[in-house]
Write an enzyme that holds these catalytic residues in place. Structure first.
Site, mmCIF file in Angstrom:
data_model
loop_
_atom_site.group_PDB
_atom_site.id
_atom_site.type_symbol
_atom_site.label_atom_id
_atom_site.label_comp_id
_atom_site.label_asym_id
_atom_site.label_seq_id
_atom_site.Cartn_x
_atom_site.Cartn_y
_atom_site.Cartn_z
ATOM 1 N N SER A 1 2.898 -10.112 2.518
ATOM 2 C CA SER A 1 2.627 -8.944 2.709
ATOM 3 C C SER A 1 1.148 -8.526 1.881
ATOM 4 C CB SER A 1 3.578 -7.877 2.335
ATOM 5 O OG SER A 1 3.913 -8.166 0.708
ATOM 6 N N ASN B 1 9.614 -10.362 -1.585
ATOM 7 C CA ASN B 1 8.329 -10.686 -1.838
ATOM 8 C C ASN B 1 8.014 -12.116 -1.977
ATOM 9 O OD1 ASN B 1 6.727 -7.986 -2.223
ATOM 10 N ND2 ASN B 1 8.680 -7.701 -3.652
ATOM 11 N N THR C 1 0.617 -1.272 0.183
ATOM 12 C CA THR C 1 -0.070 0.175 0.261
ATOM 13 C C THR C 1 0.922 1.299 0.070
ATOM 14 O OG1 THR C 1 -1.601 -1.157 1.280
ATOM 15 C CG2 THR C 1 -1.778 1.261 1.416
ATOM 16 N N GLU D 1 10.972 -1.715 -2.741
ATOM 17 C CA GLU D 1 11.557 -2.953 -2.307
ATOM 18 C C GLU D 1 12.605 -3.297 -3.161
ATOM 19 O OE1 GLU D 1 8.081 -5.588 -1.939
ATOM 20 O OE2 GLU D 1 7.461 -4.346 0.115
#
Lengths: 405, 405
Positions: A405, A400, A201, A281
């Site tokens: 997440s 990831n 987000t 990321e």
């Protein structure tokens, strides 16, 4: 009347007069890290505007805050990390509503009569789980007593909304008008992306002590979002929770022109975008894809986004490989007007493709630095646009695949 | 009349009567690995059809072969790895033309009068560089003398078109009709992808000894491509060179019905798709995304493709993480009709999301195996479709950042 402006990254949502904020560890995150933030507008004005994710699957707090924003008015924003409260059904919406009620009750007890309808809610974290409401509601009561202005409150709030972010992201733009009147627009952000992009987000709260109507804020915020957050595309994924809010306290008693307001919101959003891109990321390269010579700005954005999302382009850039053929292959699948014989490409200012064919020395261009500028000239029109992205690295895959997440 | 069919993976383009093939090392690849393949149709028929990349940037051999295929007739296909001959301008097109001329001359010298207009050209490799035409033209002369039927010719050809492929990909479907008449449809493939997908170029050559008109072949090939290669989406990238060709020699003297032909082409394409998916760059998981309950098959494909391309979904699957929230976030950005409250998701048959919210035990579903089936029920209609993809792994990043392809 001369206006001087100054951009400062050590301040955020409490830089503007009339705002207090706080960040605490409410126990929502198992790690015990800060996970609850509150931004509070002391007034005298409460005008506000918001833009939200274009994802059809919207989290409960987005549905709640969209409803709240129809009034054009906000007293407070409560934000939590440690859980997105998305895909949680009707009970999840009740949780978002109950959180706003809890904030309103706590603020009212504290001496500021507030209704739930004046409280926006933002959440970020794993999709699909209910929030631990006992902790959220206890935290909401506690956090009201921690509200502070100055540097501390804003920074605490910016830290409490971090998930995979490695640094808090804040900025404040100070306007000094020659007449001695000053106004400020500041903000904080977390995540990396917006209407189309994102890893996790993106939440942004902007505050200003300028006097501005909800319509004026709305207009400035939409324009700025379109030019900044909408053109930050880290991995093409779009969160269920993305939210950008702008609150005005009017405490400076200065009403800037719409164009000054537009400019300030754009500059602050641009700066936050740069910070989000730099902390995305797994990033090892900061990449700006610029498409020029498109038949329209819209097509320039579509073409730039197609390149920014292409996994083969992104892995080549991770490897510092000036593989311009992948840029052409990527733009070729974008639904835009182009002529294969007229496209030219440059990497960091060095031509690598001219009129659709390789330029001398194209394979030797040095892309070893952290910043890469890709410019694609379609040469079929006059419009241009840029999209910010990053490379696709091992660290991105690691983060990831290992982090739910 | 009963027809029995048998699928064999040890045979490819030379399984059908009337075809010879060869694969040699012509020196195009610096490694000295095989890099030139020829498929030759001995007739008596020469009907052919082709489908090509939808990328607006088309390689020179694609432009050449599209032109050739307007005749509905092919005698030969020459294929090279080691260079895509894409983005090489007018000289690159002349190279493709000269290659076809070279093949035609060599075949004519060899005793089979052939024109360049009967020779399709396919190339795969790095975009942007000219081919070493001295080596290509010498190779073309040499390869004609290597043409062989049976197992050898087909397998040599399948090996010579490999780039990052780790295994050659071949299949043949044998039709035994009760009356004792037999016909065969076989093929070879390299790469992984088609009109939208791909890592590198996908090249496919199919051959049959059935009697079929160019129209019949074209119809069967377009239908099969739409249902197979178009729905193989490894990384959303689309090559400048993707080509699928189907040649019919008529040597069996059997003319199957259109529906038998359609079925055979579909089955062979499906099998080659499975082989391409299994050998995709960096694959550790074979993933099938199925969307049911869509308002149309087109929307089911769009939704399934959006999920198949989502980096966050793909990295989660690499990590064997049943992170269904990412699937919802991905489908939510697809431009399709959906109702967030009605979507259900299952992983390998276990429900993980029901009516838009988490199912009990969703986080414990075991995805540690190599095959993952994701089913998303939109529950707004009756249409469904599947897209094949893979996970996004470290090996994918490694291969595509270290290899200029």
């Amino acid at each position: 009347m001369t206006t001087e402006t100054k951009l400062v990254r050590t301040q955020g949502v409490t830089a503007a007069a009339g705002f207090r904020a706080a960040g605490i560890a409410a126990g929502i995150k198992a790690s015990g890290a800060p996970d609850l933030a509150l931004v509070f507008n002391e007034g005298p004005d409460y005008a506000a505007a918001g833009v939200f994710t274009s994802n059809q699957i919207k989290a409960a707090p987005v549905l709640w805050s969209q409803q709240v924003l129809t009034t054009g008015r906000l007293r407070a924003v409560i934000l939590n990390s440690g859980g997105a409260n998305a895909c949680t059904g009707a009970p999840g919406f009740q949780d978002a509503h109950a959180t706003a009620e809890g904030v309103a009750a706590a603020l009212s007890d504290w001496g500021t009569e507030t209704g739930a309808i004046e409280v926006a809610v933002c959440s970020t974290g794993l999709i699909g789980d209910r929030l631990p409401m006992d902790k959220v509601l206890a935290g909401v009561t506690e956090i009201v007593h921690e509200l502070a202005g100055g540097l501390t409150g804003g920074e605490d709030a910016a830290r409490a909304i971090m998930t995979t972010d490695t640094v808090p992201k804040q900025v404040a733009l100070h306007h000094s008008v020659a007449s001695g009147e000053n106004w400020v627009l500041g903000g904080m952000a977390k995540g990396a992306g917006m209407m189309a992009p994102s890893l996790a987000t993106m939440l942004v709260v902007l505050t200003t002590d300028a006097v501005a109507s909800a319509d004026a804020l709305n207009s400035a915020l939409r324009r700025a979002s379109t030019l900044t957050f909408d053109r930050l595309d880290i991995d093409g994924s779009c969160s269920t929770n993305d939210t950008v809010l702008l609150l005005a306290s009017g405490a400076s008693e200065i009403q800037p022109s719409q164009s000054d307001l537009d400019d300030a919101v754009l500059r602050v959003c641009e700066d936050l975008c740069t910070q989000l891109q730099a902390d995305a990321e797994g990033v090892t390269k900061r990449v700006v894809i610029t498409v020029t010579g498109a038949v329209s700005e819209q097509e320039a954005v579509v073409a730039a986004r197609a390149i920014a999302r292409d996994s083969l382009v992104k892995t080549a850039l991770f490897g510092s490989d000036p593989n311009w053929g992948r840029v052409l292959a990527a733009v070729g699948i974008a639904p835009v007007t182009l002529d294969p014989q007229r496209i030219s490409v440059s990497f960091n200012g060095s031509p690598v493709c001219i009129d659709g064919a390789g330029a001398p020395g194209a394979r030797e261009v040095d892309l070893s630095g952290e910043d890469i500028a890709v410019v694609v000239d379609l040469a079929v029109g006059d419009a241009s646009a840029s999209v910010r992205t990053t490379d696709l690295s091992h660290a991105y895959v690691e983060e990831n695949s290992a982090y739910s997440s």
